[in-house]
Design an enzyme around this catalytic site. Sequence first.
Site, PDB file in Angstrom:
ATOM      1  N   SER A 102     -19.370  10.336 -14.798  1.00 46.10           N
ATOM      2  CA  SER A 102     -19.999  10.771 -16.052  1.00 46.10           C
ATOM      3  C   SER A 102     -19.737   9.761 -17.163  1.00 46.10           C
ATOM      4  O   SER A 102     -20.634   9.387 -17.933  1.00 46.10           O
ATOM      5  CB  SER A 102     -19.417  12.125 -16.490  1.00 46.10           C
ATOM      6  OG  SER A 102     -19.826  13.127 -15.621  1.00 46.10           O
TER       7      SER A 102
ATOM      8  N   GLY B 109     -28.870  12.808 -11.450  1.00 49.22           N
ATOM      9  CA  GLY B 109     -29.360  13.710 -12.494  1.00 49.22           C
ATOM     10  C   GLY B 109     -28.855  13.299 -13.863  1.00 49.22           C
ATOM     11  O   GLY B 109     -29.580  13.381 -14.861  1.00 49.22           O
TER      12      GLY B 109
ATOM     13  N   ARG C 102     -35.455  17.877  -8.423  1.00 51.08           N
ATOM     14  CA  ARG C 102     -34.584  18.656  -9.318  1.00 51.08           C
ATOM     15  C   ARG C 102     -35.296  19.058 -10.611  1.00 51.08           C
ATOM     16  O   ARG C 102     -36.193  18.365 -11.095  1.00 51.08           O
ATOM     17  CB  ARG C 102     -33.304  17.859  -9.597  1.00 51.08           C
ATOM     18  CG  ARG C 102     -32.488  17.719  -8.321  1.00 51.08           C
ATOM     19  CD  ARG C 102     -31.217  16.968  -8.527  1.00 51.08           C
ATOM     20  NE  ARG C 102     -30.266  17.704  -9.359  1.00 51.08           N
ATOM     21  CZ  ARG C 102     -29.101  17.219  -9.737  1.00 51.08           C
ATOM     22  NH1 ARG C 102     -28.743  15.999  -9.382  1.00 51.08           N
ATOM     23  NH2 ARG C 102     -28.292  17.941 -10.468  1.00 51.08           N
TER      24      ARG C 102
ATOM     25  N   GLN D 113     -25.554  17.999 -19.137  1.00 54.95           N
ATOM     26  CA  GLN D 113     -26.684  17.064 -19.112  1.00 54.95           C
ATOM     27  C   GLN D 113     -27.750  17.483 -20.119  1.00 54.95           C
ATOM     28  O   GLN D 113     -28.319  16.639 -20.819  1.00 54.95           O
ATOM     29  CB  GLN D 113     -27.267  16.975 -17.702  1.00 54.95           C
ATOM     30  CG  GLN D 113     -26.297  16.320 -16.725  1.00 54.95           C
ATOM     31  CD  GLN D 113     -26.829  16.238 -15.309  1.00 54.95           C
ATOM     32  OE1 GLN D 113     -27.929  16.713 -15.022  1.00 54.95           O
ATOM     33  NE2 GLN D 113     -26.051  15.644 -14.428  1.00 54.95           N
TER      34      GLN D 113
ATOM     35  N   ASP E   2     -18.583  20.578 -10.324  1.00 56.16           N
ATOM     36  CA  ASP E   2     -18.817  19.619  -9.233  1.00 56.16           C
ATOM     37  C   ASP E   2     -17.791  19.742  -8.114  1.00 56.16           C
ATOM     38  O   ASP E   2     -17.911  19.081  -7.082  1.00 56.16           O
ATOM     39  CB  ASP E   2     -18.785  18.184  -9.780  1.00 56.16           C
ATOM     40  CG  ASP E   2     -20.018  17.884 -10.619  1.00 56.16           C
ATOM     41  OD1 ASP E   2     -21.008  18.637 -10.520  1.00 56.16           O
ATOM     42  OD2 ASP E   2     -19.993  16.903 -11.382  1.00 56.16           O
TER      43      ASP E   2
ATOM     44  N   LYS F 237     -28.027  21.370  -7.735  1.00 52.67           N
ATOM     45  CA  LYS F 237     -27.347  20.067  -7.777  1.00 52.67           C
ATOM     46  C   LYS F 237     -28.054  19.116  -6.796  1.00 52.67           C
ATOM     47  O   LYS F 237     -29.195  19.359  -6.435  1.00 52.67           O
ATOM     48  CB  LYS F 237     -25.864  20.247  -7.437  1.00 52.67           C
ATOM     49  CG  LYS F 237     -25.118  21.086  -8.463  1.00 52.67           C
ATOM     50  CD  LYS F 237     -25.076  20.397  -9.807  1.00 52.67           C
ATOM     51  CE  LYS F 237     -24.364  21.214 -10.858  1.00 52.67           C
ATOM     52  NZ  LYS F 237     -24.475  20.638 -12.194  1.00 52.67           N
TER      53      LYS F 237
ATOM     54  N   ARG G 134     -20.985  14.985  -2.326  1.00 53.09           N
ATOM     55  CA  ARG G 134     -19.826  15.875  -2.478  1.00 53.09           C
ATOM     56  C   ARG G 134     -19.683  16.831  -1.292  1.00 53.09           C
ATOM     57  O   ARG G 134     -18.566  17.188  -0.902  1.00 53.09           O
ATOM     58  CB  ARG G 134     -19.908  16.649  -3.790  1.00 53.09           C
ATOM     59  CG  ARG G 134     -19.877  15.718  -4.992  1.00 53.09           C
ATOM     60  CD  ARG G 134     -19.401  16.376  -6.258  1.00 53.09           C
ATOM     61  NE  ARG G 134     -19.750  15.566  -7.412  1.00 53.09           N
ATOM     62  CZ  ARG G 134     -19.096  14.472  -7.805  1.00 53.09           C
ATOM     63  NH1 ARG G 134     -18.050  14.052  -7.138  1.00 53.09           N
ATOM     64  NH2 ARG G 134     -19.497  13.795  -8.865  1.00 53.09           N
TER      65      ARG G 134
HETATM   66  C1  S3P Z   1     -22.728  15.826 -15.594  1.00 55.29           C
HETATM   67  C2  S3P Z   1     -22.921  17.160 -15.836  1.00 55.29           C
HETATM   68  C3  S3P Z   1     -22.971  18.174 -14.770  1.00 55.29           C
HETATM   69  C4  S3P Z   1     -22.405  17.658 -13.465  1.00 55.29           C
HETATM   70  C5  S3P Z   1     -22.905  16.283 -13.151  1.00 55.29           C
HETATM   71  C6  S3P Z   1     -22.504  15.303 -14.229  1.00 55.29           C
HETATM   72  C7  S3P Z   1     -22.688  14.890 -16.733  1.00 55.29           C
HETATM   73  O1  S3P Z   1     -24.316  18.541 -14.550  1.00 55.29           O
HETATM   74  O2  S3P Z   1     -22.726  18.533 -12.413  1.00 55.29           O
HETATM   75  O3  S3P Z   1     -22.366  15.834 -11.906  1.00 55.29           O
HETATM   76  O4  S3P Z   1     -22.272  13.738 -16.539  1.00 55.29           O
HETATM   77  O5  S3P Z   1     -23.064  15.289 -17.839  1.00 55.29           O
HETATM   78  P1  S3P Z   1     -25.005  19.756 -15.371  1.00 55.29           P
HETATM   79  O6  S3P Z   1     -24.977  19.384 -16.777  1.00 55.29           O
HETATM   80  O7  S3P Z   1     -26.396  19.851 -14.835  1.00 55.29           O
HETATM   81  O8  S3P Z   1     -24.175  20.948 -15.054  1.00 55.29           O
END
Ligand code: S3P
Length: 432
Positions: free
Chosen positions: A19, A91, A119, A166, A312, A339, A384
């Site tokens: 992230s 994502g 997605r 996100q 995660d 996911k 994962r």
């Molecule tokens: C992330 C937010 C999470 C997480 C992803 C990384 C990020 O997703 O599952 O692996 O870096 O902001 P969501 O915001 O869709 O929950």
Amino acid sequence: MLEPATELTGSLKVPGDKSMSHRSIMFGAIAQGVTEVSGFLEGEDSLHTLEAFQAMGVRIERGGDGAVTLYGQGVSALIPPNDPIYLGNSGTGMRLLTGLLAGMNIPAVLTGDVSLNGRPMRRITDPLSRMGADVGTAESGTPPLHIRQTKQLCGIEYTCPMASAQVKSAVLLAGLHANGVTTVHETAVTRDHTERMLRGFGVEVVVDGLSASIRGGQQLNATSLTVPGDISSAAFFLVGASMTPGSNLLLTGVGMNPTRTGVIDILTLMGANIQITNQRVTGGEPVADLQVIGAQLQGIHVPEKLVSLAIDEFPALFVAAASAQGETIVTGAEELRVKETDRIQVMADGLRALGANITDTPDGAHIIGKRLLGGTADSCGDHRTAMSFAMASLISDGPITVLDCDNVNTSFPGFSQIAGAAGLHIVETNAG
Ligand code: S3P
């Protein structure tokens, strides 16, 4: 293929946080001046983000071993990409980049692999269109995303219908270049790396409980930052060592942002022995070493308030539950279904194929722990789930074959070597 293993021992360092790695590139690329990043995750996901900004004219140099130098010249230096931007499996890359580019009014087409192209994206295009952006999706609300030029965006106040960093980040990053103030209200705590790292780049972000606000028109100033080890990658080892009496494993330099440490809280509730030592702060983020001593875990009902703090880590936690005495119940985790794969389905199918007693529910699972028999588990191309099934070899009487593991490289290059050195018996084959 994994032969049964009994314990994890020694000391290891997991790669940089995914992230934070994405964000370090996005922010360094639009900042004014030279940003030095160390500990960057050289995994496929974050490298796609890096290449996206190179395609938009930003000079970015890789020095090897996680060192990246970005020569930012501010927002106005970015040039619209000639070709569609390919974000692979990520994502985070797609959703955050969409918010950022829509706010900066840079037209682009964003696409990804089969998983990413399936997605849901309306969760970001809806709030962005309320700000005045024009971002098209496929009819199913999925990528490719077409960001078209519009007039300058307007700040909004937005309540996020799902727990998603996100979505929060996409809206805040669009707000960075919108008129007025943009505020996102959340219903659950989600990771706050965007807020923290923007502050490191000199941007004022106001956080008040579950709300975060940003004023448009602020410039980012280059900085230097160190990305800590990814707690989501450490999670496989936390689970593997916690559930095997005889294990004694030290994980060094793990990011301990309190919005990410749910996995430690959940394992501790299950009876794990995880000592947090050598606590320090690097680049505005807490970091620590984690000493894990193996134990017999107990089943629990995972508190729902911990779900978004460990979102995660559930594939790995499902394996911990499969080893625990008694029943573990997971509820309130429906986000797992959107996911990289439907992680409830993939983990339930895979663990069942290995001999586990697991019942999936719309928002979680019921798992009664027992020794596994071994067999074949299909990760369905999800990094994962693949690494979680590898850890299941620590509680299995027979060998385990994990299918479709290439995407482990999206978040954890070198996993097999590191896990092998710690005690797993992994043989990689080309069969998938
Ligand atoms: C992330 C937010 C999470 C997480 C992803 C990384 C990020 O997703 O599952 O692996 O870096 O902001 P969501 O915001 O869709 O929950």
